[in-house]
Design a protein around this motif. Structure first.
Motif, PDB file in Angstrom:
ATOM      1  N   ASP A 141      11.528  95.844  73.136  1.00  7.15           N
ATOM      2  CA  ASP A 141      12.592  96.841  72.993  1.00  7.15           C
ATOM      3  C   ASP A 141      12.055  98.265  72.960  1.00  7.15           C
ATOM      4  OD1 ASP A 141      11.309  96.696  70.573  1.00  7.15           O
ATOM      5  OD2 ASP A 141      13.101  96.233  69.385  1.00  7.15           O
ATOM      6  N   GLY A 142      10.736  98.421  73.096  1.00  2.92           N
ATOM      7  CA  GLY A 142      10.128  99.744  73.094  1.00  2.92           C
ATOM      8  C   GLY A 142       9.681 100.215  71.727  1.00  2.92           C
ATOM      9  N   THR A 150       7.761 104.095  64.667  1.00  5.87           N
ATOM     10  CA  THR A 150       7.689 104.529  66.065  1.00  5.87           C
ATOM     11  C   THR A 150       7.438 106.033  66.208  1.00  5.87           C
ATOM     12  OG1 THR A 150       9.085 102.678  66.766  1.00  5.87           O
ATOM     13  CG2 THR A 150       8.927 104.550  68.265  1.00  5.87           C
ATOM     14  N   TYR A 169       4.476 105.210  75.940  1.00  6.00           N
ATOM     15  CA  TYR A 169       5.133 106.413  75.429  1.00  6.00           C
ATOM     16  C   TYR A 169       6.603 106.488  75.849  1.00  6.00           C
ATOM     17  CZ  TYR A 169       6.082 111.342  74.474  1.00  6.00           C
ATOM     18  OH  TYR A 169       6.630 112.513  74.012  1.00  6.00           O
ATOM     19  N   GLY A 170       6.878 106.289  77.126  1.00 10.87           N
ATOM     20  CA  GLY A 170       8.250 106.406  77.627  1.00 10.87           C
ATOM     21  C   GLY A 170       9.214 105.427  76.979  1.00 10.87           C
ATOM     22  N   PRO A 171       8.895 104.119  76.976  1.00 10.95           N
ATOM     23  CA  PRO A 171       9.800 103.166  76.322  1.00 10.95           C
ATOM     24  C   PRO A 171       9.977 103.431  74.829  1.00 10.95           C
ATOM     25  CG  PRO A 171       8.278 102.020  77.780  1.00 10.95           C
ATOM     26  CD  PRO A 171       7.816 103.441  77.716  1.00 10.95           C
ATOM     27  N   MET A 173       9.845 106.379  73.329  1.00  6.92           N
ATOM     28  CA  MET A 173      10.736 107.534  73.193  1.00  6.92           C
ATOM     29  C   MET A 173      12.181 107.135  73.479  1.00  6.92           C
ATOM     30  SD  MET A 173      11.132 110.681  72.416  1.00  6.92           S
ATOM     31  CE  MET A 173       9.559 111.549  72.507  1.00  6.92           C
ATOM     32  N   ALA A 174      12.386 106.290  74.475  1.00  4.71           N
ATOM     33  CA  ALA A 174      13.741 105.826  74.786  1.00  4.71           C
ATOM     34  C   ALA A 174      14.324 105.034  73.619  1.00  4.71           C
ATOM     35  CB  ALA A 174      13.719 104.974  76.054  1.00  4.71           C
ATOM     36  N   ALA A 175      13.503 104.184  73.007  1.00  3.69           N
ATOM     37  CA  ALA A 175      13.966 103.407  71.853  1.00  3.69           C
ATOM     38  C   ALA A 175      14.310 104.323  70.686  1.00  3.69           C
ATOM     39  CB  ALA A 175      12.891 102.402  71.436  1.00  3.69           C
ATOM     40  N   LEU A 177      15.350 107.458  70.863  1.00  2.00           N
ATOM     41  CA  LEU A 177      16.602 108.161  71.162  1.00  2.00           C
ATOM     42  C   LEU A 177      17.816 107.248  70.980  1.00  2.00           C
ATOM     43  CD1 LEU A 177      15.461 110.161  74.320  1.00  2.00           C
ATOM     44  CD2 LEU A 177      15.856 111.059  72.022  1.00  2.00           C
ATOM     45  N   ASP A 178      17.618 105.957  71.199  1.00  2.00           N
ATOM     46  CA  ASP A 178      18.717 105.004  71.026  1.00  2.00           C
ATOM     47  C   ASP A 178      18.991 104.686  69.561  1.00  2.00           C
ATOM     48  OD1 ASP A 178      19.207 104.796  73.715  1.00  2.00           O
ATOM     49  OD2 ASP A 178      17.977 102.999  73.994  1.00  2.00           O
ATOM     50  N   ASN A 179      18.065 105.053  68.678  1.00  2.00           N
ATOM     51  CA  ASN A 179      18.191 104.677  67.265  1.00  2.00           C
ATOM     52  C   ASN A 179      18.129 105.880  66.330  1.00  2.00           C
ATOM     53  OD1 ASN A 179      17.974 101.480  67.025  1.00  2.00           O
ATOM     54  ND2 ASN A 179      16.595 102.132  68.663  1.00  2.00           N
TER      55      ASN A 179
END
Length: 338
Positions: A141-142, A150, A169-171, A173-175, A177-179
């Protein structure tokens, strides 16, 4: 009384970040106290000892001194290097936050040239080892470790210059932003905000305070949406050996309002007849911390803590005041070692 290493370190980091007026004497006194705590917060030899508090707090102390451009005794640094080398960092199976704090301290000492060339090379290598370790700990899930560790991992990627080349790094950061709604306390916000601006705590050391514009503006907060109805949560308390001879000490359904947090569930359980459920919490900068359940107290001297899980064996990503269980969910309070 326990050394206040972590609390004082966080205060000094925050103090530096706010660009205080040039009044060096109070800050100098606090820095001296932090150096004292780093000595008091250690028991045993360099090779076989450990902090009285935790490696997380110890690493924070070294990081705070570095951010204030203060040299740290090599003996203190070696304690952290030895712990990392022998895999002694961590708490309850999740080492990411501690590894990250220690790696940031290493990176700071090396980049600010507060150590000799030989030790600087060791610290640089150790910081990069930690960065690789955190990348390997990333889940599908990143998230790296848990949602709260994280941002620490992302700070390490930024501080070591690996954010452009590290695939994790990218996944991550995406995780993150989602949380973002998980970061609801001042302490957790302080961990995530630098990352959202592409910064780490190391950047505090390089602030040019006279050039910082005042960009603070009040933010209108909307009240949370009211959740109606009720739910029932199964509350389980486990105490494995060597602390108890009987594993399961409590197992009862607890009816609560639909919007109830885990802390609300505990209060409701304590109010149920018969009144045989008890618990206690300690206020911390990251919210209430569960310290005692059914008269069993988690103690640093015994190196144990109350772990929060959802059945069958998944550690919670939030604290007791933030986590809101689902209807029918089974929550486990388990006395665990670290």
């Amino acid at each position: 009384e326990w050394p206040q290493t972590g609390r004082l370190a966080l205060y000094l980091l925050g103090l530096r970040a706010t660009c205080p007026p040039p009044e060096p004497h109070p800050q100098r006194s606090l820095v001296t106290w932090l150096k004292y705590y780093l000595e008091e917060d250690w028991t045993g030899s360099r090779r076989h000892g450990h902090p009285v508090t935790s490696y997380y707090q110890y690493g924070l102390g070294v990081l705070a001194l570095c951010v204030h451009h203060k040299r740290v005794r090599e003996e203190v640094i070696r304690r952290l290097l030895t712990a990392q080398h022998h895999g002694r960092l961590g708490h309850g199976g999740n080492t990411v936050d501690t590894e990250a704090v220690v790696a940031l301290a290493f990176a700071c000492l090396e980049k600010k040239r507060l150590v000799g060339a030989g030790l600087a090379a060791e610290l640089r290598a150790a910081a990069h080892r930690a960065s690789r370790s955190m990348a390997e700990a990333q889940g599908p899930d990143g998230i790296i470790g848990n949602i709260y560790s994280t941002p620490w991992a992302l700070q390490v990627f930024l501080a070591t210059g690996m954010c452009q080349t590290e695939p994790a790094y990218g996944p991550a950061m995406a995780a993150l932003l989602d949380n973002l709604d998980a970061f609801s306390t001042a302490a957790t916000m302080a961990q995530v905000l630098p990352v959202l601006h592409g910064r780490s705590y190391l950047d505090i050391a390089s602030l040019h305070c006279q050039e910082e514009p005042d960009m603070l503006t009040p933010m209108a907060m909307e009240p949370p949406t009211e959740v109606l109805g009720n739910k029932t949560v199964q509350l389980v308390v486990e105490c494995p050996p060597p602390w108890c001879s009987q594993l399961r000490l409590y197992d009862r359904p607890v009816p609560v309002p639909a919007a109830a947090s885990l802390l609300d569930v505990l209060w409701a359980a304590a109010a149920q007849e018969p009144h045989n459920f008890t618990f206690d919490t300690q206020d911390t900068s990251q919210g209430p911390f569960l310290t005692q359940v059914l008269g069993l107290e988690a103690r640093q001297q015994k190196r144990n803590y109350w772990q929060l899980l959802t059945a069958p064996n998944t550690p919670l990503q939030m604290g007791v005041a933030d986590y809101r269980p689902r209807d029918g969910e089974t929550l486990i309070l388990r006395l665990s070692g670290w």
